[in-house]
Write a protein that holds these residues in place. Structure first.
Motif, short mmCIF file in Angstrom:
data_model
loop_
_atom_site.label_atom_id
_atom_site.label_comp_id
_atom_site.label_asym_id
_atom_site.label_seq_id
_atom_site.Cartn_x
_atom_site.Cartn_y
_atom_site.Cartn_z
N ALA A 125 -6.91 -4.90 -6.41
CA ALA A 125 -6.34 -6.20 -6.05
C ALA A 125 -5.71 -6.86 -7.27
CB ALA A 125 -7.41 -7.10 -5.45
N CYS A 126 -6.38 -6.77 -8.42
CA CYS A 126 -5.82 -7.34 -9.66
C CYS A 126 -4.55 -6.63 -10.06
CB CYS A 126 -6.85 -7.27 -10.78
SG CYS A 126 -8.26 -8.36 -10.51
N ALA A 127 -4.53 -5.30 -9.95
CA ALA A 127 -3.33 -4.53 -10.30
C ALA A 127 -2.17 -4.88 -9.37
CB ALA A 127 -3.64 -3.04 -10.24
N VAL A 128 -2.43 -4.95 -8.09
CA VAL A 128 -1.38 -5.28 -7.12
C VAL A 128 -0.90 -6.72 -7.35
CG1 VAL A 128 -0.89 -5.62 -4.66
CG2 VAL A 128 -2.13 -3.61 -5.42
N GLY A 129 -1.82 -7.63 -7.63
CA GLY A 129 -1.43 -9.00 -7.92
C GLY A 129 -0.56 -9.09 -9.16
N THR A 130 -0.91 -8.34 -10.20
CA THR A 130 -0.12 -8.32 -11.43
C THR A 130 1.27 -7.75 -11.17
OG1 THR A 130 -2.10 -8.10 -12.78
CG2 THR A 130 -0.02 -7.44 -13.80
N LEU A 131 1.34 -6.66 -10.42
CA LEU A 131 2.65 -6.10 -10.06
C LEU A 131 3.47 -7.10 -9.24
CD1 LEU A 131 1.70 -2.41 -9.19
CD2 LEU A 131 2.99 -3.24 -11.18
N GLY A 132 2.79 -7.85 -8.40
CA GLY A 132 3.47 -8.89 -7.63
C GLY A 132 4.07 -9.96 -8.52
N VAL A 133 3.34 -10.37 -9.54
CA VAL A 133 3.85 -11.38 -10.47
C VAL A 133 5.05 -10.81 -11.23
CG1 VAL A 133 3.32 -12.69 -12.56
CG2 VAL A 133 1.68 -12.64 -10.67
N ILE A 134 4.96 -9.56 -11.65
CA ILE A 134 6.08 -8.93 -12.36
C ILE A 134 7.31 -8.86 -11.45
CG2 ILE A 134 6.89 -6.75 -13.37
CD1 ILE A 134 3.94 -6.38 -14.37
N ALA A 135 7.12 -8.43 -10.23
CA ALA A 135 8.23 -8.32 -9.27
C ALA A 135 8.80 -9.69 -8.92
CB ALA A 135 7.77 -7.60 -8.01
N SER A 136 7.98 -10.71 -9.01
CA SER A 136 8.43 -12.04 -8.60
C SER A 136 9.44 -12.65 -9.56
CB SER A 136 7.24 -12.98 -8.44
OG SER A 136 6.73 -13.36 -9.71
N ARG A 137 9.51 -12.16 -10.79
CA ARG A 137 10.46 -12.75 -11.75
C ARG A 137 11.89 -12.66 -11.23
NH1 ARG A 137 8.79 -14.78 -16.57
NH2 ARG A 137 10.82 -14.30 -17.42
N PRO A 138 12.38 -11.47 -10.91
CA PRO A 138 13.75 -11.45 -10.38
C PRO A 138 13.84 -12.03 -8.97
CG PRO A 138 12.83 -9.23 -10.41
CD PRO A 138 11.85 -10.12 -11.12
N LEU A 139 12.76 -11.88 -8.18
CA LEU A 139 12.79 -12.42 -6.82
C LEU A 139 12.79 -13.95 -6.84
CD1 LEU A 139 10.37 -9.94 -5.04
CD2 LEU A 139 12.87 -10.01 -4.91
N GLY A 140 12.05 -14.55 -7.76
CA GLY A 140 12.03 -16.01 -7.88
C GLY A 140 13.40 -16.55 -8.23
N ALA A 141 14.07 -15.90 -9.17
CA ALA A 141 15.42 -16.33 -9.56
C ALA A 141 16.39 -16.18 -8.39
CB ALA A 141 15.90 -15.53 -10.77
#
Length: 178
Positions: A125-141
């Protein structure tokens, strides 16, 4: 090409006005940062303009807002996307939360599963959450650029800037029309 429901919603006059003010808020804060270096300011957009919370000179804020508006009208669309916008944090939270939820078993919880079995999935869950945060950078923009801001500010104009103070915090309201 026909408009979809999201596009129709985003183009409603009230929504479009908030999105254009949000773009101008970002352009203003980025212009201020270019001039003064990093600043500790926070903004919030509305139909009538945007509010800036923090210690900034009124004349400097007005000049930055006017320059930001000029630059947006000149096609500098990147100014509408700010790295510290709350939209980025919301996207990160949703993606990380959903990923962790799914990694922990989602809605399919086995009633006979014990605490240790559930805790064994915590690293995933922590790994998937971290990957989600990383992926969110371009998605947030991208979310900012296409949903929460509108860099094509059209006939937007700055009409007034008022300064007030509340609980020791300087507050400016940049009023717009158009």
């Amino acid at each position: 090409m026909t408009e979809g429901p999201l596009s129709s919603f985003l183009n409603l006059p009230v929504i479009s006005r908030v999105r254009r003010n949000h773009a101008l808020e970002h352009a203003t804060l980025q212009t201020l940062a270019e001039r003064k270096g990093e600043t500790r300011l926070m903004g919030r957009s509305s139909v009538g303009g945007f509010t800036v919370y923090g210690d900034v000179d009124t004349d400097q804020l007005l000049q930055a807002a006017q320059e930001g508006l000029r630059r947006l009208k000149a096609g500098q669309r990147a100014l509408a996307v700010h790295p510290n916008c709350g939209s980025n944090y919301a996207v990160a939270g949703v993606i990380a939360g959903l990923g962790a939820f799914l990694a922990l078993g989602g809605l399919n919880r086995d009633e006979e599963e014990g605490l240790l079995e559930r805790l064994a999935r915590l690293p995933m869950a922590c790994a998937v959450g971290t990957l989600g945060v990383i992926a969110s950078r371009p998605l947030g923009a991208a979310f900012q650029a296409h949903v929460t801001t509108e860099a094509d500010v059209g006939d937007l104009q700055i009409t007034n800037v008022t300064k007030s103070s509340r609980a020791g915090t300087t507050i400016h309201f940049v009023q717009t029309k158009g």
